[in-house]
Write an enzyme that holds these catalytic residues in place. Structure first.
Site, PDB file in Angstrom:
ATOM      1  CG  HIS A 239      73.969 -11.843 -88.364  1.00  0.00           C
ATOM      2  ND1 HIS A 239      75.160 -12.485 -88.501  1.00  0.00           N
ATOM      3  CD2 HIS A 239      73.362 -12.390 -87.285  1.00  0.00           C
ATOM      4  CE1 HIS A 239      75.281 -13.387 -87.537  1.00  0.00           C
ATOM      5  NE2 HIS A 239      74.194 -13.350 -86.787  1.00  0.00           N
TER       6      HIS A 239
ATOM      7  CG  HIS B  83      70.631 -13.463 -82.685  1.00  0.00           C
ATOM      8  ND1 HIS B  83      70.960 -12.216 -83.168  1.00  0.00           N
ATOM      9  CD2 HIS B  83      71.486 -14.333 -83.281  1.00  0.00           C
ATOM     10  CE1 HIS B  83      71.963 -12.327 -84.026  1.00  0.00           C
ATOM     11  NE2 HIS B  83      72.316 -13.605 -84.115  1.00  0.00           N
TER      12      HIS B  83
HETATM   13 ZN   LIG Z   1      73.561 -14.617 -85.336  1.00  0.00          ZN
END
Ligand SMILES: [Zn+2]
Length: 290
Positions: free
Chosen positions: A183, A173
């Site tokens: 995101h 991530h």
């Molecule tokens: Zn993040």
């Protein structure tokens, strides 16, 4: 140098308990998607690990949950058109130099290296140990998990705190942020796929749910993206803050590793299957990285 201002982190307020017992208020409506089920979603892990982000003087300003923001730029809009991609080498690969802090023990370091290597299995991104290059990702155990979006120049911190960030999905991530991705629930077309319930969001955390004019690279919205937050992200009341539409029961934000779409996006953003820089490439090799 830009980052030394100890900006007050918006995450100060994100301390919340996930240990409260008892049935979820609207349990029937969201059966199978309870706060407890969400315990290991990327966003829950991030929230827990980022409780102390901003308390150290040398932490950068962190917004949108885990995105570090340069102090000369008050938003984290997509930067790929401003030149924040990592450069492509003549062999078609994108080499991203990294340095890993000595603060990690061997197991943690191995987990991080495995996370870095995972990109090479399915994309043309090659994280390689720093060897004199000017721009690199500087992986450190600071007070939470956070990263800048895209290449910032010089050594840019990717924080993977030993306390809660050394997991494959978190490593991927944060490195996807460093490669230029935002995101998933902030995507330009997110309102067609999720409903944001701001009334359930911790006051002051609303900016985490801001929509961004992202480049979506022709890829579909992906509830299983490792960049998608869970349904209770920044919830103030154990009720959902992100509900998929039209089917509110679809699981979201549960990825334990990069999804096929995450991988596709990396390959498209960095044109991994492009032969443009490899005029000598034989046709049979063209899809090697897909
Ligand atoms: Zn993040």
């Amino acid at each position: 140098m830009l980052l030394q201002a100890a900006a007050l982190s918006v995450l100060f307020c994100s301390v919340q308990s996930f240990t409260v017992q008892g049935p979820f208020g609207n349990g029937e409506e969201y059966s199978g998607n309870t706060v407890e089920d969400d315990e290991f979603s990327v966003s829950t892990l991030l929230e827990k690990a980022n409780v102390n982000v901003g308390k150290n003087f040398d932490d950068p300003l962190v917004m949108f949950g885990d995105i570090a923001v340069p102090t000369d730029l008050q938003n984290a809009d997509p930067c790929v058109e401003r030149g924040c991609l990592w450069p492509k080498a003549t062999d078609g690969n994108v080499y991203v130099p990294y340095r890993i802090s000595r603060d990690y023990d061997e197991r943690e370091r191995n987990t991080i290296v495995e996370g870095l290597r995972s990109f090479a299995e399915s994309t043309c991104i090659r994280f390689t140990p720093l060897n004199g290059q000017e721009d690199f990702v500087n992986i450190q155990s600071r007070s939470g998990c956070f990263s800048f979006v895209g290449r910032r120049g010089r050594g840019q911190v990717v924080s993977l705190s030993r306390r809660g960030c050394v997991f494959r999905q978190i490593i991927q991530h944060e490195l996807l942020h460093a490669l230029g991705f935002n995101h998933e629930q902030t995507r330009s077309d997110r309102n067609e796929h999720v409903r944001i319930l701001l009334e359930n969001v911790i006051p002051g955390m609303e900016s985490n749910f801001r929509r961004i004019e992202t480049r979506n690279l022709g890829t579909p919205y992906d509830y299983n993206s490792v960049m998608h937050y869970g349904r209770f992200a920044f919830s103030r009341n154990r009720r959902p803050t992100i509900v998929p539409i039209p089917d509110g029961n679809v699981a979201i934000g549960r990825a334990t590793q990069m999804s096929a779409t995450d991988i596709l996006r990396v390959n498209r953003l960095y044109q991994c299957n492009s032969t443009a820089s490899r005029p000598d490439l034989k046709p049979v090799q063209r899809n090697h990285f897909l």
